[in-house]
Each structure stands twice: as structure tokens, then as C-alpha cells.
Design a protein around this motif. Structure first.
Motif, PDB file in Angstrom:
ATOM      1  N   VAL A 141      -0.571 -17.830 -69.802  1.00 30.41           N
ATOM      2  CA  VAL A 141       0.011 -19.085 -69.334  1.00 30.41           C
ATOM      3  C   VAL A 141       1.528 -18.945 -69.380  1.00 30.41           C
ATOM      4  O   VAL A 141       2.082 -18.473 -70.379  1.00 30.41           O
ATOM      5  N   VAL A 142       2.198 -19.356 -68.307  1.00 34.42           N
ATOM      6  CA  VAL A 142       3.658 -19.276 -68.256  1.00 34.42           C
ATOM      7  C   VAL A 142       4.227 -20.145 -69.375  1.00 34.42           C
ATOM      8  O   VAL A 142       3.906 -21.328 -69.492  1.00 34.42           O
ATOM      9  N   ASN A 143       5.052 -19.532 -70.223  1.00 31.47           N
ATOM     10  CA  ASN A 143       5.594 -20.219 -71.400  1.00 31.47           C
ATOM     11  C   ASN A 143       7.117 -20.105 -71.415  1.00 31.47           C
ATOM     12  O   ASN A 143       7.715 -19.699 -72.395  1.00 31.47           O
ATOM     13  N   ASP A 144       7.731 -20.448 -70.293  1.00 31.45           N
ATOM     14  CA  ASP A 144       9.179 -20.399 -70.176  1.00 31.45           C
ATOM     15  C   ASP A 144       9.617 -21.667 -69.465  1.00 31.45           C
ATOM     16  O   ASP A 144       9.360 -21.835 -68.268  1.00 31.45           O
ATOM     17  N   VAL A 145      10.271 -22.556 -70.200  1.00 29.27           N
ATOM     18  CA  VAL A 145      10.654 -23.856 -69.628  1.00 29.27           C
ATOM     19  C   VAL A 145      11.666 -23.712 -68.496  1.00 29.27           C
ATOM     20  O   VAL A 145      11.829 -24.637 -67.697  1.00 29.27           O
ATOM     21  N   SER A 146      12.309 -22.563 -68.384  1.00 30.73           N
ATOM     22  CA  SER A 146      13.265 -22.370 -67.297  1.00 30.73           C
ATOM     23  C   SER A 146      12.584 -21.884 -66.006  1.00 30.73           C
ATOM     24  O   SER A 146      13.266 -21.629 -65.015  1.00 30.73           O
ATOM     25  N   CYS A 147      11.253 -21.761 -66.026  1.00 32.39           N
ATOM     26  CA  CYS A 147      10.508 -21.306 -64.843  1.00 32.39           C
ATOM     27  C   CYS A 147       9.904 -22.503 -64.118  1.00 32.39           C
ATOM     28  O   CYS A 147       8.859 -23.026 -64.523  1.00 32.39           O
ATOM     29  N   PRO A 148      10.537 -22.943 -63.040  1.00 33.83           N
ATOM     30  CA  PRO A 148       9.947 -24.034 -62.259  1.00 33.83           C
ATOM     31  C   PRO A 148       8.864 -23.487 -61.321  1.00 33.83           C
ATOM     32  O   PRO A 148       8.824 -22.289 -61.028  1.00 33.83           O
ATOM     33  N   ARG A 149       8.025 -24.380 -60.867  1.00 33.39           N
ATOM     34  CA  ARG A 149       7.051 -23.980 -59.839  1.00 33.39           C
ATOM     35  C   ARG A 149       7.790 -23.653 -58.559  1.00 33.39           C
ATOM     36  O   ARG A 149       8.799 -24.255 -58.223  1.00 33.39           O
ATOM     37  N   GLY A 150       7.255 -22.706 -57.835  1.00 35.07           N
ATOM     38  CA  GLY A 150       7.847 -22.284 -56.575  1.00 35.07           C
ATOM     39  C   GLY A 150       6.968 -21.217 -55.977  1.00 35.07           C
ATOM     40  O   GLY A 150       5.764 -21.413 -55.803  1.00 35.07           O
ATOM     41  N   GLU A 151       7.550 -20.052 -55.743  1.00 31.17           N
ATOM     42  CA  GLU A 151       6.778 -18.938 -55.220  1.00 31.17           C
ATOM     43  C   GLU A 151       5.773 -18.432 -56.255  1.00 31.17           C
ATOM     44  O   GLU A 151       4.801 -17.771 -55.926  1.00 31.17           O
ATOM     45  N   TYR A 152       6.036 -18.750 -57.530  1.00 33.20           N
ATOM     46  CA  TYR A 152       5.152 -18.386 -58.636  1.00 33.20           C
ATOM     47  C   TYR A 152       4.851 -19.618 -59.470  1.00 33.20           C
ATOM     48  O   TYR A 152       5.569 -20.611 -59.412  1.00 33.20           O
ATOM     49  N   PRO A 153       3.791 -19.566 -60.290  1.00 33.85           N
ATOM     50  CA  PRO A 153       3.491 -20.694 -61.182  1.00 33.85           C
ATOM     51  C   PRO A 153       4.653 -20.961 -62.138  1.00 33.85           C
ATOM     52  O   PRO A 153       5.434 -20.061 -62.460  1.00 33.85           O
ATOM     53  N   GLY A 154       4.733 -22.197 -62.591  1.00 35.33           N
ATOM     54  CA  GLY A 154       5.794 -22.593 -63.508  1.00 35.33           C
ATOM     55  C   GLY A 154       5.281 -22.806 -64.920  1.00 35.33           C
ATOM     56  O   GLY A 154       4.116 -22.533 -65.235  1.00 35.33           O
ATOM     57  N   HIS A 155       6.164 -23.318 -65.759  1.00 28.10           N
ATOM     58  CA  HIS A 155       5.857 -23.561 -67.168  1.00 28.10           C
ATOM     59  C   HIS A 155       4.550 -24.355 -67.318  1.00 28.10           C
ATOM     60  O   HIS A 155       4.366 -25.391 -66.696  1.00 28.10           O
ATOM     61  N   GLY A 156       3.631 -23.834 -68.141  1.00 30.18           N
ATOM     62  CA  GLY A 156       2.355 -24.494 -68.402  1.00 30.18           C
ATOM     63  C   GLY A 156       1.235 -24.148 -67.439  1.00 30.18           C
ATOM     64  O   GLY A 156       0.090 -24.549 -67.637  1.00 30.18           O
ATOM     65  N   ASP A 157       1.548 -23.393 -66.399  1.00 27.67           N
ATOM     66  CA  ASP A 157       0.535 -23.003 -65.416  1.00 27.67           C
ATOM     67  C   ASP A 157      -0.107 -21.674 -65.809  1.00 27.67           C
ATOM     68  O   ASP A 157       0.529 -20.811 -66.416  1.00 27.67           O
ATOM     69  N   ILE A 158      -1.359 -21.505 -65.413  1.00 30.90           N
ATOM     70  CA  ILE A 158      -2.060 -20.241 -65.654  1.00 30.90           C
ATOM     71  C   ILE A 158      -1.507 -19.169 -64.719  1.00 30.90           C
ATOM     72  O   ILE A 158      -1.343 -19.400 -63.517  1.00 30.90           O
ATOM     73  N   TRP A 159      -1.212 -18.015 -65.293  1.00 30.75           N
ATOM     74  CA  TRP A 159      -0.781 -16.854 -64.524  1.00 30.75           C
ATOM     75  C   TRP A 159      -2.006 -16.023 -64.136  1.00 30.75           C
ATOM     76  O   TRP A 159      -2.179 -15.675 -62.972  1.00 30.75           O
ATOM     77  N   SER A 160      -2.858 -15.714 -65.111  1.00 34.58           N
ATOM     78  CA  SER A 160      -4.043 -14.909 -64.819  1.00 34.58           C
ATOM     79  C   SER A 160      -5.056 -15.016 -65.948  1.00 34.58           C
ATOM     80  O   SER A 160      -4.728 -15.484 -67.041  1.00 34.58           O
ATOM     81  N   LEU A 161      -6.272 -14.603 -65.655  1.00 39.30           N
ATOM     82  CA  LEU A 161      -7.325 -14.436 -66.648  1.00 39.30           C
ATOM     83  C   LEU A 161      -7.767 -12.988 -66.581  1.00 39.30           C
ATOM     84  O   LEU A 161      -7.921 -12.437 -65.490  1.00 39.30           O
ATOM     85  N   GLU A 162      -7.979 -12.397 -67.723  1.00 38.53           N
ATOM     86  CA  GLU A 162      -8.504 -11.034 -67.771  1.00 38.53           C
ATOM     87  C   GLU A 162      -9.772 -11.044 -68.601  1.00 38.53           C
ATOM     88  O   GLU A 162      -9.827 -11.694 -69.651  1.00 38.53           O
ATOM     89  N   ILE A 163     -10.777 -10.339 -68.113  1.00 34.90           N
ATOM     90  CA  ILE A 163     -12.048 -10.264 -68.819  1.00 34.90           C
ATOM     91  C   ILE A 163     -12.342  -8.806 -69.116  1.00 34.90           C
ATOM     92  O   ILE A 163     -12.451  -7.984 -68.214  1.00 34.90           O
ATOM     93  N   VAL A 164     -12.429  -8.505 -70.413  1.00 32.01           N
ATOM     94  CA  VAL A 164     -12.730  -7.149 -70.872  1.00 32.01           C
ATOM     95  C   VAL A 164     -13.684  -7.307 -72.033  1.00 32.01           C
ATOM     96  O   VAL A 164     -13.449  -8.118 -72.936  1.00 32.01           O
ATOM     97  N   ARG A 165     -14.758  -6.545 -72.032  1.00 36.52           N
ATOM     98  CA  ARG A 165     -15.674  -6.537 -73.165  1.00 36.52           C
ATOM     99  C   ARG A 165     -15.890  -5.112 -73.609  1.00 36.52           C
ATOM    100  O   ARG A 165     -16.047  -4.218 -72.783  1.00 36.52           O
ATOM    101  N   TYR A 166     -15.894  -4.911 -74.906  1.00 37.98           N
ATOM    102  CA  TYR A 166     -16.145  -3.585 -75.470  1.00 37.98           C
ATOM    103  C   TYR A 166     -17.347  -3.656 -76.373  1.00 37.98           C
ATOM    104  O   TYR A 166     -17.534  -4.653 -77.065  1.00 37.98           O
ATOM    105  N   PRO A 167     -18.184  -2.658 -76.491  1.00 44.98           N
ATOM    106  CA  PRO A 167     -18.158  -1.466 -75.643  1.00 44.98           C
ATOM    107  C   PRO A 167     -18.788  -1.755 -74.302  1.00 44.98           C
ATOM    108  O   PRO A 167     -19.620  -2.649 -74.175  1.00 44.98           O
ATOM    109  N   ILE A 168     -18.409  -0.959 -73.331  1.00 48.88           N
ATOM    110  CA  ILE A 168     -18.963  -1.090 -71.979  1.00 48.88           C
ATOM    111  C   ILE A 168     -19.754   0.158 -71.676  1.00 48.88           C
ATOM    112  O   ILE A 168     -19.356   1.233 -71.910  1.00 48.88           O
TER     113      ILE A 168
END
Length: 168
Positions: A141-168
């Protein structure tokens, strides 16, 4: 399905659109009959990795030649700069994504769904990372108050989800 609900279900299940670590390439291709870009990393057969990039979703495989899913990333940040990805998600999968998805909306859906497991939080430069060991999901989650929404997500927005499970 609305984005916040779909992402909350991903957090709980550890899968997105039916894809999760451990599934074989043929099953992923059945679940996601969409266009993708394929990249093979490495030179030595048997130790290479393959990545399929669907735009919103990236799926990484190992265990050549069987090609087993090792991880996947839901690239939510790409929606802000590409309305075409939002439209493709709606048309092909019935997912209603907006350019931005606030973490608070997903957290609200987790509450509605009765998710009561511990969410481990940590920080990295510019992000807050929420880890869920039960499902193998990490959310950035974007955690920089100086990042407004625009071409990219802003403060408080989800950037990505990653799913990894071990062992595979």
C-alpha cells in the motif's frame, strides 16, 4: 464483482481468478484464456523461470518442463495509467476495477467477509506491507503522503498483491 471485494477474496483464498501457487501451466491457460506476454528467464533447461504477463496479473512458473506456478502478482498500480486494463478486466472477467483501490475499501470488505486472522504490517520505503501468512498474500500500500493520485496510485491506495506459498 467490485475490485475491493475481489481483492478481499484474494486475500482470504490466496488465489486470483482461480490461479494460485502450485497449479500447472495448462490449468492457468484454461482459467485465463486471455492474451499475455511470455518471458523465459535463464538459459539452462530445468532451472529456468517463465512469466506470463496478462496486464493486471503476472504469473511466474518454475519446475520446467511441468511449469508449476510459483507466484502471482495482481498489479493494481497498472490500472491508474491504463484504462484499457480496467476495461479488459470488466469485459473478460466481470471485475469492476477503478483506476485506484484504497486499502481501506479492501479492509472493509475483509470485515464484511468475517476475516479475523492477524494481518502483519511492516514498512518499506514508500510502502506499508501487509502480510497474511494463512493465504500467502502480501499487499503493498502506498505509504507516502506526498504521493497524490495521478498516473499512479496515491497515499493509502493498493499498489499490488503478491501471492507466494512455500513449499511449492
Amino acid at each position: 464483482m467490485m475490485a475491493a471485494r475481489a481483492l478481499a477474496e484474494t486475500v482470504i483464498s490466496g488465489s486470483f481468478m482461480g490461479v494460485r501457487p502450485g497449479v500447472k501451466l495448462a490449468e492457468v491457460q484454461q482459467l485465463l484464456p486471455f492474451k499475455y506476454v511470455e518471458e523465459i528467464h535463464g538459459r539452462r533447461r530445468g532451472s529456468r523461470a517463465m512469466r506470463l504477463d496478462y496486464g493486471l496479473l503476472e504469473v511466474t512458473f518454475g519446475n520446467e518442463p511441468d511449469w508449476t506456478c510459483r507466484s502471482l502478482q495482481v498489479e493494481v498500480h497498472r490500472l491508474a495509467g491504463s484504462p484499457a486494463i480496467c476495461e479488459e478486466a470488466r469485459a473478460l472477467a466481470g471485475l469492476e476495477f477503478a483506476p485506484y483501490t484504497p486499502w481501506s475499501d479492501v479492509k472493509g470488505q475483509l470485515d464484511v467477509l468475517g476475516y479475523d486472522h492477524t494481518i502483519n504490517a511492516s514498512t518499506s520505503p514508500g510502502y506499508q506491507v501487509f502480510g497474511l501468512t494463512e493465504s500467502g498474500v502480501s499487499l503493498r500500500v502506498v505509504n507516502d503522503v506526498s504521493c497524490p493520485r495521478g498516473e499512479y496510485p496515491g497515499h493509502g491506495d493498493i499498489w499490488s498483491l503478491e501471492i507466494v506459498r512455500y513449499p511449492i
